[in-house]
Design a protein around this motif. Structure first.
Motif, short mmCIF file in Angstrom:
data_model
loop_
_atom_site.label_atom_id
_atom_site.label_comp_id
_atom_site.label_asym_id
_atom_site.label_seq_id
_atom_site.Cartn_x
_atom_site.Cartn_y
_atom_site.Cartn_z
N LEU A 202 34.49 -7.86 -12.05
CA LEU A 202 33.34 -7.07 -12.48
C LEU A 202 33.72 -5.63 -12.80
N ALA A 203 34.89 -5.19 -12.36
CA ALA A 203 35.29 -3.79 -12.53
C ALA A 203 35.27 -3.36 -14.00
N LYS A 204 35.62 -4.28 -14.89
CA LYS A 204 35.69 -3.93 -16.31
C LYS A 204 34.31 -3.67 -16.92
N LEU A 205 33.23 -3.99 -16.18
CA LEU A 205 31.88 -3.77 -16.68
C LEU A 205 31.37 -2.37 -16.41
N PHE A 206 32.18 -1.55 -15.71
CA PHE A 206 31.76 -0.20 -15.33
C PHE A 206 32.46 0.82 -16.23
N PRO A 207 31.77 1.34 -17.25
CA PRO A 207 32.44 2.18 -18.26
C PRO A 207 32.98 3.49 -17.71
N SER A 208 32.30 4.12 -16.76
CA SER A 208 32.81 5.38 -16.21
C SER A 208 34.15 5.16 -15.53
N TYR A 209 34.24 4.11 -14.76
CA TYR A 209 35.48 3.77 -14.08
C TYR A 209 36.59 3.49 -15.10
N THR A 210 36.29 2.74 -16.15
CA THR A 210 37.28 2.37 -17.16
C THR A 210 37.79 3.60 -17.89
N LEU A 211 36.88 4.48 -18.32
CA LEU A 211 37.29 5.68 -19.04
C LEU A 211 38.15 6.60 -18.17
N ALA A 212 37.74 6.78 -16.92
CA ALA A 212 38.51 7.64 -16.02
C ALA A 212 39.90 7.06 -15.76
N ARG A 213 39.99 5.76 -15.60
CA ARG A 213 41.28 5.11 -15.36
C ARG A 213 42.19 5.23 -16.58
N ASP A 214 41.66 4.96 -17.77
CA ASP A 214 42.49 4.96 -18.97
C ASP A 214 42.95 6.36 -19.36
N SER A 215 42.12 7.37 -19.11
CA SER A 215 42.45 8.73 -19.52
C SER A 215 43.17 9.53 -18.44
N ARG A 216 43.40 8.93 -17.28
CA ARG A 216 43.96 9.66 -16.15
C ARG A 216 45.23 10.45 -16.47
N PRO A 217 46.18 9.91 -17.24
CA PRO A 217 47.41 10.69 -17.51
C PRO A 217 47.15 11.99 -18.26
N ASN A 218 46.02 12.09 -18.97
CA ASN A 218 45.75 13.28 -19.78
C ASN A 218 44.67 14.18 -19.19
N LEU A 219 44.24 13.87 -17.98
CA LEU A 219 43.25 14.71 -17.34
C LEU A 219 43.93 15.87 -16.61
N LYS A 220 43.32 17.05 -16.68
CA LYS A 220 43.87 18.24 -16.05
C LYS A 220 42.81 18.88 -15.14
N PRO A 221 43.23 19.48 -14.05
CA PRO A 221 42.25 20.07 -13.12
C PRO A 221 41.34 21.10 -13.75
N GLU A 222 41.85 21.86 -14.74
CA GLU A 222 41.07 22.95 -15.31
C GLU A 222 40.14 22.50 -16.43
N MET A 223 40.12 21.23 -16.76
CA MET A 223 39.29 20.73 -17.86
C MET A 223 37.80 20.92 -17.60
N GLU A 224 37.06 21.09 -18.69
CA GLU A 224 35.61 21.01 -18.66
C GLU A 224 35.20 19.70 -19.32
N PHE A 225 34.06 19.15 -18.89
CA PHE A 225 33.65 17.91 -19.54
C PHE A 225 32.13 17.82 -19.64
N GLY A 226 31.70 17.16 -20.71
CA GLY A 226 30.27 17.00 -20.97
C GLY A 226 29.95 15.55 -21.27
N ALA A 227 28.67 15.26 -21.36
CA ALA A 227 28.22 13.89 -21.64
C ALA A 227 26.94 13.94 -22.45
N ILE A 228 26.83 12.97 -23.35
CA ILE A 228 25.68 12.87 -24.24
C ILE A 228 25.07 11.47 -24.10
N ASP A 229 23.79 11.41 -23.78
CA ASP A 229 23.04 10.14 -23.71
C ASP A 229 23.56 9.19 -22.63
#
Length: 477
Positions: free
Chosen positions: A369-396
């Motif tokens: 069921l883990a693959k059905l959770f988009p927030s978890y999937t996006l965070a996992r896939d983008s982890r190598p390029n995430l930086k502590p100082e980043m800002e992030f936003g969300a739409i809809d």
């Protein structure tokens, strides 16, 4: 002691199973988990925050336990859920001990088994929310109230000491139940009052000492409540009690309940129907239990029945409705069923079968069921390029799971954006990213910068019950 240890460890393993493989489910689990993380980051254990904003929904007890869990296991899904599993195992211990006091060890075992293997307990015994902590302290208060209300021992020094111990337990449990989920934790007060109306016992008021007991209870609550009110200039009470208790009782919140007076009337039997699923498989014995109780019941039955009916009655008239709200009644129902294991013909093979089914679901189904959770999937896939100082936003798509999963690597907080604000947000200096529906990416970014990265995830927005297709656009510098 061996039985208590075996029961606790067995129940703990049962509730912990699979909690590491299923992502936190929107909206409540990520809110609790993230609020505990922000509480730890701030070093402020009085006022909870979520996404850098006050979170007045619940008192702080659950957050405190989650903070303690983070210190041992780190900030992850398992650690957020582990305290709940401990609480559920402790409820089983209480029922085992209380059942022995009610009759014998067999009643204790059956009560613990019935509660633990109820469907709603299986679900919420793994959830990073406050409900099982409420159940734990309401159950302890009910047990203490039963001991005080049924005590007929001759007045000796040992008897007086036991009464004093149960008196303290009763009011301290009520205070902790409030700190878990608010005023609903005080229902045992109604239970003992109504039970006394059915079975009048001498010395009732003297044993409970209601005035000084309520003052003790309020004093314990005020150790947290007064600093919380002072820090928030009274907002914690206005929103926490006014909105999330009073308003939840008279209006529908987050779509959970009736939208009209006719729908409200139609939903009055809601919990008496959903209990057939929530208390499954033991709910199949409820009609026979009711028939049995109508023909023959004693003071203990009156007490347990009063407690269960009060919980069901309160939430029947509350406008906002969710199936798990009646969980505090399940330990009482478990004891009622366990006391009649012979007449109700409880099958010894049923607990084995249900345990096998539940464990199979927890260990074999949840990983898929883990693959059905988009927030978890996006965070996992983008982890190598995430930086502590980043800002992030969300739409809809501004579900709490985005905050929980991305703040594991990022120090900042999520910024909810309108579509027209996204391009300007991404054009600002510094590393940043935005999460938005895939279908609006061409509209918002018609000429996507070739140096930006894209990540995609399809899944389900559990809170809204709809499928989602999300894209994450990331600028690394």
């Amino acid at each position: 002691m061996r039985n208590y240890i075996v029961l606790f460890l067995g129940c703990l393993l049962f509730h912990v199973a699979g909690t590491w493989s299923l992502p936190l489910i929107d909206r409540d689990e990520p809110r609790f988990a993230e609020a505990a993380r922000e509480m730890r980051e701030r070093g402020d254990y009085v006022v909870p925050y979520f996404n850098n904003q006050f979170r007045f929904d619940k008192p702080p007890l659950t957050y405190w336990f989650q903070v303690a869990s983070y210190r041992f296991f780190g900030e992850n899904d398992f650690a957020a859920r582990f305290p709940t599993a401990v609480a559920a195992a402790l409820v089983a211990l209480l029922l085992f001990a209380w059942g022995k006091r009610v009759r014998d060890e067999r009643v204790g075992w059956w009560a613990a088994i019935i509660f633990t293997l109820s469907l709603q307990t299986f679900i919420h015994g793994k959830a990073a929310v406050a409900d099982i902590w409420l159940v734990l302290f309401v159950t302890l208060a009910h047990w203490a109230g039963w001991e005080l209300g049924t005590n007929t021992e001759r007045r000796t020094s040992n008897a007086e000491h036991r009464i004093a111990s149960w008196w303290v337990t009763f009011y301290v449990s009520l205070a902790l139940a409030f700190l878990a989920k608010g005023p609903i934790g005080w229902t045992p007060l109604l239970t003992v009052a109504i039970a006394q109306g059915f079975v009048r016992r001498e010395g009732f008021a003297a044993r409970f000492k209601f005035v000084r007991g309520v003052l003790l209870m309020l004093a314990l609550v005020c150790l947290w409540g007064i600093p919380a009110l002072l820090q928030t200039h009274g907002e914690f009470f206005r929103v926490g009690i006014g909105k999330h208790v009073v308003e939840r009782s008279i209006v529908t919140m987050e779509g959970h309940g009736a939208s009209s007076i006719w729908m409200y009337l139609a939903l009055l039997p809601f919990y008496f129907i959903t209990v057939l699923v929530s208390f499954f498989p033991w709910s199949i014995k409820l009609p026979a239990l009711w028939k049995n109780l109508r023909n023959d019941r004693d003071g203990t039955d009156q007490f347990l029945l009063a407690g269960a009916v009060i919980v069901f009655g309160i939430f029947t008239f509350v406008q906002t409705k969710l199936p798990h709200y009646t969980l505090p009644a399940f330990p009482l129902l478990a004891l009622l069923v366990a006391r009649r294991f012979d007449s109700l013909r409880l099958s010894k093979s049923l607990p084995i079968a249900m345990s096998a089914i539940y464990m199979a679901v927890a260990l074999l189904v949840t990983p898929f069921l883990a693959k059905l959770f988009p927030s978890y999937t996006l965070a996992r896939d983008s982890r190598p390029n995430l930086k502590p100082e980043m800002e992030f936003g969300a739409i809809d798509f501004t579900e709490p799971s985005l905050v929980w999963y991305f703040r594991h690597r990022i120090h900042g907080f999520m910024t909810p954006l309108k579509r027209k604000e996204a391009a300007e947000f991404m054009s600002r200096p510094g590393a940043r990213f935005v999460v938005l529906p895939t279908k609006v990416v061409p509209e918002i970014f018609p000429n996507l910068n070739s140096t930006w990265r894209e990540y995609h995830a399809k899944g389900v927005n559990v809170a809204k019950g709809e499928q989602v297709d999300l894209t994450m656009v990331l600028k690394s510098q």
